[in-house]
Scaffold this motif. Structure first.
Motif, PDB file in Angstrom:
ATOM      1  N   HIS A 114      24.717   3.154  67.048  1.00  0.00           N
ATOM      2  CA  HIS A 114      24.126   3.768  68.244  1.00  0.00           C
ATOM      3  C   HIS A 114      22.635   3.416  68.340  1.00  0.00           C
ATOM      4  CE1 HIS A 114      22.980   6.804  71.174  1.00  0.00           C
ATOM      5  NE2 HIS A 114      24.269   6.846  71.492  1.00  0.00           N
ATOM      6  N   ALA A 116      20.178   5.003  69.318  1.00  0.00           N
ATOM      7  CA  ALA A 116      19.238   6.070  68.955  1.00  0.00           C
ATOM      8  C   ALA A 116      18.951   6.057  67.453  1.00  0.00           C
ATOM      9  CB  ALA A 116      19.786   7.427  69.379  1.00  0.00           C
ATOM     10  N   LYS A 161      24.867  14.215  63.667  1.00  0.00           N
ATOM     11  CA  LYS A 161      25.423  15.562  63.808  1.00  0.00           C
ATOM     12  C   LYS A 161      24.499  16.428  64.668  1.00  0.00           C
ATOM     13  CE  LYS A 161      27.185  19.318  60.969  1.00  0.00           C
ATOM     14  NZ  LYS A 161      27.096  19.926  59.629  1.00  0.00           N
ATOM     15  N   ALA A 162      23.205  16.449  64.337  1.00  0.00           N
ATOM     16  CA  ALA A 162      22.270  17.353  65.017  1.00  0.00           C
ATOM     17  C   ALA A 162      22.081  16.980  66.489  1.00  0.00           C
ATOM     18  CB  ALA A 162      20.925  17.346  64.298  1.00  0.00           C
ATOM     19  N   ALA A 163      22.005  15.674  66.764  1.00  0.00           N
ATOM     20  CA  ALA A 163      21.738  15.237  68.139  1.00  0.00           C
ATOM     21  C   ALA A 163      23.032  15.022  68.916  1.00  0.00           C
ATOM     22  CB  ALA A 163      20.908  13.950  68.137  1.00  0.00           C
ATOM     23  N   ARG A 164      24.152  15.196  68.241  1.00  0.00           N
ATOM     24  CA  ARG A 164      25.480  14.971  68.806  1.00  0.00           C
ATOM     25  C   ARG A 164      25.609  13.571  69.417  1.00  0.00           C
ATOM     26  NH1 ARG A 164      28.484  19.606  72.219  1.00  0.00           N
ATOM     27  NH2 ARG A 164      27.842  20.838  70.450  1.00  0.00           N
ATOM     28  N   ILE A 165      25.472  12.580  68.566  1.00  0.00           N
ATOM     29  CA  ILE A 165      25.757  11.199  68.966  1.00  0.00           C
ATOM     30  C   ILE A 165      27.280  11.091  69.053  1.00  0.00           C
ATOM     31  CG2 ILE A 165      25.739   8.793  68.161  1.00  0.00           C
ATOM     32  CD1 ILE A 165      22.908   9.276  67.128  1.00  0.00           C
ATOM     33  N   PRO A 166      27.816  10.689  70.215  1.00  0.00           N
ATOM     34  CA  PRO A 166      29.268  10.785  70.396  1.00  0.00           C
ATOM     35  C   PRO A 166      30.061   9.737  69.620  1.00  0.00           C
ATOM     36  CG  PRO A 166      28.261   9.805  72.326  1.00  0.00           C
ATOM     37  CD  PRO A 166      27.132  10.198  71.416  1.00  0.00           C
ATOM     38  N   ARG A 168      32.763   7.617  70.363  1.00  0.00           N
ATOM     39  CA  ARG A 168      33.644   7.004  71.359  1.00  0.00           C
ATOM     40  C   ARG A 168      33.099   5.631  71.742  1.00  0.00           C
ATOM     41  NH1 ARG A 168      31.323  10.940  75.327  1.00  0.00           N
ATOM     42  NH2 ARG A 168      29.492   9.867  76.111  1.00  0.00           N
ATOM     43  N   ARG A 178      25.006  -2.542  73.721  1.00  0.00           N
ATOM     44  CA  ARG A 178      25.424  -1.979  72.433  1.00  0.00           C
ATOM     45  C   ARG A 178      26.019  -3.040  71.518  1.00  0.00           C
ATOM     46  NH1 ARG A 178      26.659   3.547  72.764  1.00  0.00           N
ATOM     47  NH2 ARG A 178      27.177   3.351  70.577  1.00  0.00           N
TER      48      ARG A 178
ATOM     49  N   MET B   1      25.611  21.711  74.216  1.00  0.00           N
ATOM     50  CA  MET B   1      24.471  21.293  73.397  1.00  0.00           C
ATOM     51  C   MET B   1      23.210  21.268  74.249  1.00  0.00           C
ATOM     52  SD  MET B   1      24.151  19.987  70.302  1.00  0.00           S
ATOM     53  CE  MET B   1      22.896  19.287  69.317  1.00  0.00           C
ATOM     54  N   TYR B   3      19.198  20.234  74.812  1.00  0.00           N
ATOM     55  CA  TYR B   3      18.191  19.267  74.388  1.00  0.00           C
ATOM     56  C   TYR B   3      16.841  19.633  74.990  1.00  0.00           C
ATOM     57  CZ  TYR B   3      22.194  16.398  73.035  1.00  0.00           C
ATOM     58  OH  TYR B   3      23.345  15.943  72.452  1.00  0.00           O
ATOM     59  N   PRO B  81      26.775  17.491  77.212  1.00  0.00           N
ATOM     60  CA  PRO B  81      27.851  17.466  76.216  1.00  0.00           C
ATOM     61  C   PRO B  81      27.519  16.639  74.969  1.00  0.00           C
ATOM     62  CG  PRO B  81      28.479  16.192  78.162  1.00  0.00           C
ATOM     63  CD  PRO B  81      27.219  16.925  78.507  1.00  0.00           C
ATOM     64  N   ASP B  82      26.730  15.567  75.120  1.00  0.00           N
ATOM     65  CA  ASP B  82      26.365  14.775  73.946  1.00  0.00           C
ATOM     66  C   ASP B  82      25.104  13.958  74.235  1.00  0.00           C
ATOM     67  OD1 ASP B  82      27.090  12.207  75.132  1.00  0.00           O
ATOM     68  OD2 ASP B  82      29.184  12.779  74.799  1.00  0.00           O
ATOM     69  N   LEU B  83      24.630  13.251  73.191  1.00  0.00           N
ATOM     70  CA  LEU B  83      23.368  12.526  73.309  1.00  0.00           C
ATOM     71  C   LEU B  83      23.426  11.416  74.357  1.00  0.00           C
ATOM     72  CD1 LEU B  83      20.462  12.320  72.121  1.00  0.00           C
ATOM     73  CD2 LEU B  83      21.332  10.563  70.587  1.00  0.00           C
ATOM     74  N   ASP B  84      24.582  10.755  74.503  1.00  0.00           N
ATOM     75  CA  ASP B  84      24.678   9.673  75.490  1.00  0.00           C
ATOM     76  C   ASP B  84      24.389  10.192  76.891  1.00  0.00           C
ATOM     77  OD1 ASP B  84      25.174   7.825  73.597  1.00  0.00           O
ATOM     78  OD2 ASP B  84      27.239   7.380  74.175  1.00  0.00           O
ATOM     79  N   LEU B  87      20.677  11.021  77.084  1.00  0.00           N
ATOM     80  CA  LEU B  87      19.844   9.818  77.143  1.00  0.00           C
ATOM     81  C   LEU B  87      19.939   9.121  78.496  1.00  0.00           C
ATOM     82  CD1 LEU B  87      20.327   8.261  73.575  1.00  0.00           C
ATOM     83  CD2 LEU B  87      18.307   9.429  74.448  1.00  0.00           C
ATOM     84  N   PRO B 105      17.363  17.517  70.031  1.00  0.00           N
ATOM     85  CA  PRO B 105      18.368  18.584  70.148  1.00  0.00           C
ATOM     86  C   PRO B 105      17.842  19.914  69.607  1.00  0.00           C
ATOM     87  CG  PRO B 105      18.867  17.165  68.279  1.00  0.00           C
ATOM     88  CD  PRO B 105      17.688  16.553  68.963  1.00  0.00           C
ATOM     89  N   PHE B 106      18.296  21.025  70.201  1.00  0.00           N
ATOM     90  CA  PHE B 106      18.069  22.325  69.589  1.00  0.00           C
ATOM     91  C   PHE B 106      19.038  22.465  68.426  1.00  0.00           C
ATOM     92  CE2 PHE B 106      15.981  23.150  73.597  1.00  0.00           C
ATOM     93  CZ  PHE B 106      14.979  24.053  73.248  1.00  0.00           C
TER      94      PHE B 106
END
Lengths: 411, 107
Positions: A114, A116, A161-166, A168, A178, B1, B3, B81-84, B87, B105-106
């Motif tokens: 990813h 990020a 985990k913390a930033a919720r990188i998906p 998929r 990517r 989530m 941010y 729902p997620d970082l993507d 962003l 993220p919090f």
């Protein structure tokens, strides 16, 4: 190696990535998936010698890893409700479809790669999660200490985990951007297989080169128009074609000029040449080639020569000149100097190589190249010192064997 | 989530000052699409006061807790729902407010 040890290491090579990827899908937690997979293999090491190897080791490992994962989840996350927990315990649904290509491991690669995450982190994470390499092996591949690499991977998992990188496949619009990060990672996985550095592994890990090729083929199927994907696949095929000719019966590296070219794999070479021709046509039509396409073209020059003396070295140097413009790294400059030695002689090449010392002093190939050039110039004492340094730094057993023999042959 | 999206400005090359209408319009869209939690622009860092009452009595100091060329000019809080997703919104927001953003993220 006993039959049980053999079965365990075969299962590790074959099943690690699959298990981590499927647990990541199930638990949405990369750290948990990795730990549970590692625990399952540790359990196999403890049990298989007494209980015997199960009839389907992969299924046994997946089931065990899933149970370990659920145990861990219960211990670590008391907040998970009974309903969700039950769903995870009984979730045997196939992965949701992601279009034409449906491969958990590829999905995991895109998560690990990813944007990020820092580039070096993406590579490390993919080697750990997909390649199944140990932190120590990855640390050696990147010339950093094991604790630095361990921290890098831990931080990366925490961020995912913390930033919720998906977990998929990227959207069609994001895909091209990517892919370049993924290709860098796949190439490094391939190289780790081609020049394995683990003290407990053989000099070549065909499982890793095969895995890198397999995943690169998948990416190519997904992005048939991408020149660098085609270039990387061609480069891997043309390198893989020479794999068996590259290591002697007693495990010593055989350099390009001494290889039995009849032992090269003609099918892989033909496929690689086809891809290179496809990219040359695109370049002629005005598409600027990237580094993998140029490296593949260099591979095509080498594999076109029936004898080392037929090698078109001026073509090789011209391609390296092109490559230096795209990628001005000292490692590329070092490889260019090796070709220059064939064209303009070792003295010219050595002058170039010596200028690269600051950046490459910790890199075994730098000292091995110097040693070879010094030997050809008759400077035996300097050559011996350079061989010693190269042997100290080399992690690959076949390379060490070749370097030691060359050093001992010095007058 | 959730941010926290920090808008970062630079004293030596500040972003343009005419972005307010575009930002308001963007905020309307964030609300309509269900991403909006909070948004607010901040006064100049010079207007900040730092207070530390961990000792015997509160210590006040004039100005921000850290002096730097780059500073926080405003914040958003988004639900995504997620970082993507976050962003992709941030890429758009950075263009609209003509400033660099940090997405964090919090817990």
């Amino acid at each position: 190696m006993s039959d049980v040890e053999d079965a365990i290491s075969r299962a590790y090579r074959g099943e690690w990535a699959r298990i981590v990827a499927s647990l990541t899908r199930r638990f949405s937690n990369l750290d948990l998936a990795e730990e549970a997979a590692a625990e399952a293999f540790a359990t196999a090491v403890a049990r298989w010698p007494t209980d015997g190897v199960p009839p389907n080791p992969g299924a046994w490992l997946t089931t065990t890893a899933t149970r370990k994962g659920i145990d861990r989840m219960r211990r670590e996350n008391q907040r998970v409700g009974k309903h969700k927990e039950a769903q995870m315990v009984f979730d045997n649904a196939p992965p949701e479809s992601i279009g034409a290509i449906d491969d958990d491991r590829l999905r995991l690669i895109f998560t690990c790669c990813h944007p990020a995450l820092a580039m070096e982190t993406r590579v490390a994470l993919t080697l750990r999660m997909i390649g199944g390499l140990t932190v120590a092996e990855i640390a050696r591949a990147f010339l950093v200490s094991e604790s630095t690499m361990g921290q890098r991977i831990t931080r990366a998992k925490a961020k995912i985990k913390a930033a919720r990188i998906p977990y998929r496949m990227p959207s069609a619009a994001d895909l091209p951007g990517r892919v370049s990060g993924v290709l860098a990672v796949l190439f490094l996985v391939f190289n780790e297989g081609y020049l394995a550095t683990g003290p407990g592994t053989g000099p070549v890990r065909a499982d890793l080169t095969a895995e890198a090729i397999r995943l690169t083929r998948l990416v190519r199927a997904l992005m048939p128009e991408d020149g660098e994907v085609a270039g990387l696949l061609a480069l891997m095929l043309l390198t893989e074609a020479r794999r068996t000719a590259r290591i002697s019966m007693n495990g010593e590296l055989i350099p390009l000029d001494e290889q039995d070219r009849g032992a090269w794999d003609p099918a892989l070479i033909a496929e690689g040449h086809r891809l290179v021709r496809e990219r040359l046509a695109a370049a002629a039509a005005g598409e600027a080639p990237g580094r993998y396409q140029i490296l593949a073209a260099i591979g095509a020059v080498h594999t076109s020569a029936r004898d080392i003396r037929d090698t078109d070295w001026s073509q090789v140097v011209a391609l390296y000149d092109q490559l230096v413009n795209v990628d001005p790294s000292p490692i590329i400059a070092l490889n260019r100097a090796i070709a220059v030695a064939e064209l303009d002689g070792p003295r010219v090449a050595l002058a170039t190589v010596d200028r690269l010392e600051t950046g490459l002093n910790g890199y075994h190939a730098f000292h091995a190249t110097r040693a070879d050039l010094l030997r050809r110039l008759g400077r035996s004492q300097d050559a011996r010192a350079a061989y010693d340094k190269a042997i100290d730094l080399a992690g690959n057993t076949a390379e060490t064997a070749n370097l030691s023999r060359r050093r001992d042959q010095l007058q | 989530m959730q941010y926290l999206v920090s808008v970062i400005d630079d004293k030596s090359s500040p972003g343009s000052s005419d972005r307010r209408p575009a930002i308001s319009e963007f905020n309307e869209r964030l609300i309509a699409d269900g991403y909006w939690v909070f948004a607010g622009g901040l006064a100049d860092p010079d207007a900040a006061t730092v207070i530390d009452n961990r000792g015997e009595q509160p210590m006040l100091s004039d100005g921000p807790f850290v002096e730097s060329k780059e500073y926080l000019a405003g914040v958003w809080v988004w639900e995504a729902p997620d970082l993507d997703v976050a962003l992709a919104l941030a890429a758009e927001a950075s263009k609209i407010c003509d400033r660099k953003l940090e997405v964090r993220p919090f817990q």
